[in-house]
Design a protein around this motif. Structure first.
Motif, PDB file in Angstrom:
ATOM      1  N   SER A 129      12.090   7.431  43.048  1.00  0.00           N
ATOM      2  CA  SER A 129      11.874   5.995  42.337  1.00  0.00           C
ATOM      3  C   SER A 129      12.587   6.317  40.771  1.00  0.00           C
ATOM      4  O   SER A 129      13.547   5.404  40.837  1.00  0.00           O
ATOM      5  N   MET A 130      11.779   7.473  40.378  1.00  0.00           N
ATOM      6  CA  MET A 130      12.986   7.903  39.111  1.00  0.00           C
ATOM      7  C   MET A 130      14.581   7.821  39.512  1.00  0.00           C
ATOM      8  O   MET A 130      15.073   6.867  38.354  1.00  0.00           O
ATOM      9  N   GLN A 131      15.521   8.239  40.595  1.00  0.00           N
ATOM     10  CA  GLN A 131      16.579   8.189  41.027  1.00  0.00           C
ATOM     11  C   GLN A 131      16.668   6.699  41.038  1.00  0.00           C
ATOM     12  O   GLN A 131      17.922   6.696  40.656  1.00  0.00           O
ATOM     13  N   SER A 132      15.951   6.090  41.722  1.00  0.00           N
ATOM     14  CA  SER A 132      16.896   4.448  41.381  1.00  0.00           C
ATOM     15  C   SER A 132      16.371   3.873  39.936  1.00  0.00           C
ATOM     16  O   SER A 132      17.151   3.550  39.510  1.00  0.00           O
ATOM     17  N   ASP A 133      15.660   4.215  39.323  1.00  0.00           N
ATOM     18  CA  ASP A 133      15.767   3.762  37.919  1.00  0.00           C
ATOM     19  C   ASP A 133      16.937   4.353  37.289  1.00  0.00           C
ATOM     20  O   ASP A 133      17.286   3.799  36.241  1.00  0.00           O
ATOM     21  N   TYR A 134      17.080   5.589  36.981  1.00  0.00           N
ATOM     22  CA  TYR A 134      18.285   6.021  36.614  1.00  0.00           C
ATOM     23  C   TYR A 134      19.729   5.432  37.513  1.00  0.00           C
ATOM     24  O   TYR A 134      20.767   5.251  36.319  1.00  0.00           O
ATOM     25  N   SER A 135      19.511   5.145  38.415  1.00  0.00           N
ATOM     26  CA  SER A 135      20.568   3.882  38.739  1.00  0.00           C
ATOM     27  C   SER A 135      20.848   2.985  38.166  1.00  0.00           C
ATOM     28  O   SER A 135      22.124   2.337  38.244  1.00  0.00           O
ATOM     29  N   ASN A 136      19.919   2.300  38.059  1.00  0.00           N
ATOM     30  CA  ASN A 136      19.357   0.776  37.707  1.00  0.00           C
ATOM     31  C   ASN A 136      20.348   0.913  36.075  1.00  0.00           C
ATOM     32  O   ASN A 136      21.598   0.005  35.934  1.00  0.00           O
ATOM     33  N   LYS A 137      20.259   2.338  35.098  1.00  0.00           N
ATOM     34  CA  LYS A 137      20.242   2.594  34.003  1.00  0.00           C
ATOM     35  C   LYS A 137      22.027   2.644  34.647  1.00  0.00           C
ATOM     36  O   LYS A 137      22.696   2.487  33.233  1.00  0.00           O
ATOM     37  N   GLU A 138      22.663   3.095  34.904  1.00  0.00           N
ATOM     38  CA  GLU A 138      24.075   3.829  34.977  1.00  0.00           C
ATOM     39  C   GLU A 138      24.587   2.339  35.302  1.00  0.00           C
ATOM     40  O   GLU A 138      25.571   2.140  34.343  1.00  0.00           O
ATOM     41  N   THR A 139      24.322   1.427  36.023  1.00  0.00           N
ATOM     42  CA  THR A 139      24.701   0.230  35.929  1.00  0.00           C
ATOM     43  C   THR A 139      24.563  -0.671  34.598  1.00  0.00           C
ATOM     44  O   THR A 139      25.632  -1.093  34.431  1.00  0.00           O
ATOM     45  N   ASP A 140      23.620  -0.984  34.179  1.00  0.00           N
ATOM     46  CA  ASP A 140      23.723  -1.722  32.976  1.00  0.00           C
ATOM     47  C   ASP A 140      23.937  -0.778  32.217  1.00  0.00           C
ATOM     48  O   ASP A 140      24.765  -1.658  31.091  1.00  0.00           O
ATOM     49  N   ILE A 141      24.560   0.680  31.924  1.00  0.00           N
ATOM     50  CA  ILE A 141      25.693   0.888  30.818  1.00  0.00           C
ATOM     51  C   ILE A 141      27.031   0.595  31.521  1.00  0.00           C
ATOM     52  O   ILE A 141      27.514   0.292  30.047  1.00  0.00           O
ATOM     53  N   ASP A 142      27.340   0.744  32.487  1.00  0.00           N
ATOM     54  CA  ASP A 142      28.263   0.395  32.862  1.00  0.00           C
ATOM     55  C   ASP A 142      28.748  -1.566  32.485  1.00  0.00           C
ATOM     56  O   ASP A 142      29.881  -1.901  31.805  1.00  0.00           O
ATOM     57  N   GLU A 143      27.872  -2.143  32.654  1.00  0.00           N
ATOM     58  CA  GLU A 143      27.780  -3.950  32.599  1.00  0.00           C
ATOM     59  C   GLU A 143      28.395  -3.795  30.833  1.00  0.00           C
ATOM     60  O   GLU A 143      29.039  -4.288  30.030  1.00  0.00           O
ATOM     61  N   LEU A 144      27.320  -2.572  29.985  1.00  0.00           N
ATOM     62  CA  LEU A 144      26.971  -2.847  28.568  1.00  0.00           C
ATOM     63  C   LEU A 144      28.850  -2.540  28.119  1.00  0.00           C
ATOM     64  O   LEU A 144      29.385  -3.142  27.107  1.00  0.00           O
ATOM     65  N   SER A 145      29.231  -1.461  28.407  1.00  0.00           N
ATOM     66  CA  SER A 145      30.176  -0.807  28.053  1.00  0.00           C
ATOM     67  C   SER A 145      31.531  -2.276  28.113  1.00  0.00           C
ATOM     68  O   SER A 145      32.449  -1.945  27.632  1.00  0.00           O
ATOM     69  N   ASP A 146      31.687  -2.224  29.546  1.00  0.00           N
ATOM     70  CA  ASP A 146      32.482  -3.817  29.786  1.00  0.00           C
ATOM     71  C   ASP A 146      32.534  -4.589  28.338  1.00  0.00           C
ATOM     72  O   ASP A 146      33.478  -5.415  28.145  1.00  0.00           O
ATOM     73  N   LYS A 147      31.430  -5.049  28.526  1.00  0.00           N
ATOM     74  CA  LYS A 147      30.865  -6.336  27.508  1.00  0.00           C
ATOM     75  C   LYS A 147      31.778  -5.613  26.369  1.00  0.00           C
ATOM     76  O   LYS A 147      31.696  -6.492  25.658  1.00  0.00           O
ATOM     77  N   ALA A 151      33.983  -6.879  23.013  1.00  0.00           N
ATOM     78  CA  ALA A 151      32.679  -8.198  21.259  1.00  0.00           C
ATOM     79  C   ALA A 151      33.326  -7.497  21.028  1.00  0.00           C
ATOM     80  O   ALA A 151      34.286  -6.779  20.532  1.00  0.00           O
ATOM     81  N   LYS A 152      32.916  -8.578  19.790  1.00  0.00           N
ATOM     82  CA  LYS A 152      33.527  -8.476  18.335  1.00  0.00           C
ATOM     83  C   LYS A 152      32.482  -7.775  17.990  1.00  0.00           C
ATOM     84  O   LYS A 152      31.292  -7.394  17.962  1.00  0.00           O
ATOM     85  N   ASP A 153      33.584  -7.398  16.473  1.00  0.00           N
ATOM     86  CA  ASP A 153      32.705  -6.280  15.590  1.00  0.00           C
ATOM     87  C   ASP A 153      31.409  -6.101  15.226  1.00  0.00           C
ATOM     88  O   ASP A 153      30.638  -5.533  15.438  1.00  0.00           O
ATOM     89  N   GLY A 154      30.686  -7.967  14.773  1.00  0.00           N
ATOM     90  CA  GLY A 154      29.568  -8.096  14.401  1.00  0.00           C
ATOM     91  C   GLY A 154      28.569  -7.789  16.185  1.00  0.00           C
ATOM     92  O   GLY A 154      27.264  -7.067  15.438  1.00  0.00           O
ATOM     93  N   ASP A 155      29.025  -7.381  17.221  1.00  0.00           N
ATOM     94  CA  ASP A 155      28.148  -7.308  18.709  1.00  0.00           C
ATOM     95  C   ASP A 155      28.124  -5.947  18.587  1.00  0.00           C
ATOM     96  O   ASP A 155      27.804  -5.386  19.451  1.00  0.00           O
ATOM     97  N   ARG A 156      29.231  -4.752  18.326  1.00  0.00           N
ATOM     98  CA  ARG A 156      29.547  -3.803  18.627  1.00  0.00           C
ATOM     99  C   ARG A 156      28.357  -2.830  18.156  1.00  0.00           C
ATOM    100  O   ARG A 156      28.246  -1.891  19.329  1.00  0.00           O
ATOM    101  N   SER A 157      27.676  -2.374  17.428  1.00  0.00           N
ATOM    102  CA  SER A 157      27.140  -1.847  17.058  1.00  0.00           C
ATOM    103  C   SER A 157      25.745  -2.058  17.730  1.00  0.00           C
ATOM    104  O   SER A 157      25.071  -1.087  18.289  1.00  0.00           O
ATOM    105  N   GLU A 158      25.367  -3.509  18.384  1.00  0.00           N
ATOM    106  CA  GLU A 158      23.912  -3.667  19.119  1.00  0.00           C
ATOM    107  C   GLU A 158      24.315  -2.813  20.822  1.00  0.00           C
ATOM    108  O   GLU A 158      23.364  -2.030  21.222  1.00  0.00           O
ATOM    109  N   LEU A 159      25.823  -3.264  20.346  1.00  0.00           N
ATOM    110  CA  LEU A 159      26.059  -2.909  21.619  1.00  0.00           C
ATOM    111  C   LEU A 159      26.036  -1.026  22.181  1.00  0.00           C
ATOM    112  O   LEU A 159      25.528  -0.671  23.054  1.00  0.00           O
ATOM    113  N   ARG A 160      26.705  -0.900  21.465  1.00  0.00           N
ATOM    114  CA  ARG A 160      26.015   0.884  20.767  1.00  0.00           C
ATOM    115  C   ARG A 160      24.695   1.136  21.143  1.00  0.00           C
ATOM    116  O   ARG A 160      24.513   1.932  22.079  1.00  0.00           O
TER     117      ARG A 160
END
Length: 207
Positions: A129-147, A151-160
């Motif tokens: 379960s922990m490994q699955s959770d870890y992998s899901n968060k890795e995927t989320d980070i990849d998606e946020l990094s793409d965004k 991203a516009k300057d106003g959104d970048r701090s929130e994404l970071r």
């Protein structure tokens, strides 16, 4: 005990024990060797009243009445194979339940194995379960990094900030994984010891 089975079935009705599936096909009911079926049920650790009632319900379709006496003789023989320390270990490792069917003289050994196997199963499931959770968060980070790249300057701090939070969570997961893995390593050692000494108490308490 056989009279108890009959009284229970007459009072409650077989249908309460079997909601949606049949334990035996029509063909199996017709050709049934009830001692063999009972032995198989005992070796699998089924609760006897419910299991026999389910067979009887299944065979009502072809107007076959199971031989309860012969079935129960087989069940008791099968229970001898089920109620052993190593069988308890295997059942616990598989994540199976226990229906409190073993006679008093075999309960301690069975439960030693069952408890140890269940602990091993639980820790392995937690790691998975922990490994699955870890992998899901890795995927989320990849998606946020793409965004973040678009991203516009106003959104970048929130994404970071969201990425940093996820990285902190991943760090915590890795730390917890190490702790659980340490526990699992110890249980694995106990399992190997228990396989060699199934009739003895574990050298250290806890499982």
């Amino acid at each position: 005990m056989i009279r108890l089975f009959l009284a229970l079935a007459a009072t409650i009705g077989f249908g309460l024990f079997l909601a949606s599936c049949n334990t035996l096909s029509k063909e199996e009911c017709v050709a049934a060797d009830w001692r063999v079926i009972g032995e198989s049920d005992g070796a699998a650790g089924y609760e006897p009243q419910q299991r026999f009632a389910a067979h009887a319900k299944s065979c009502e379709r072809v107007k076959i009445v199971p031989d309860q006496t012969i079935w129960f003789q087989g069940y008791q023989a099968g229970l001898v194979r089920y109620c052993t320390p190593l069988s308890g270990l295997a059942r616990g490792q598989a994540g199976s339940g226990y229906a409190n069917v073993c006679p008093p003289e075999t309960v301690p050994g069975f439960l030693r194995g069952f408890g140890l196997g269940s602990k091993q199963h639980e820790l392995q499931a937690r790691l998975s379960s922990m490994q699955s959770d870890y992998s899901n968060k890795e995927t989320d980070i990849d998606e946020l990094s793409d965004k973040l790249r678009d991203a516009k300057d106003g959104d970048r701090s929130e994404l970071r900030r969201r990425i940093e939070d996820l990285e902190d969570d991943m760090h915590d997961i890795r730390r917890d994984q190490r702790d659980v893995q340490d526990d699992l390593d110890r249980v694995n050692e106990d399992v190997e010891w228990f396989r060699r000494n199934p009739n003895a108490e574990l050298p250290a308490p806890g499982y």
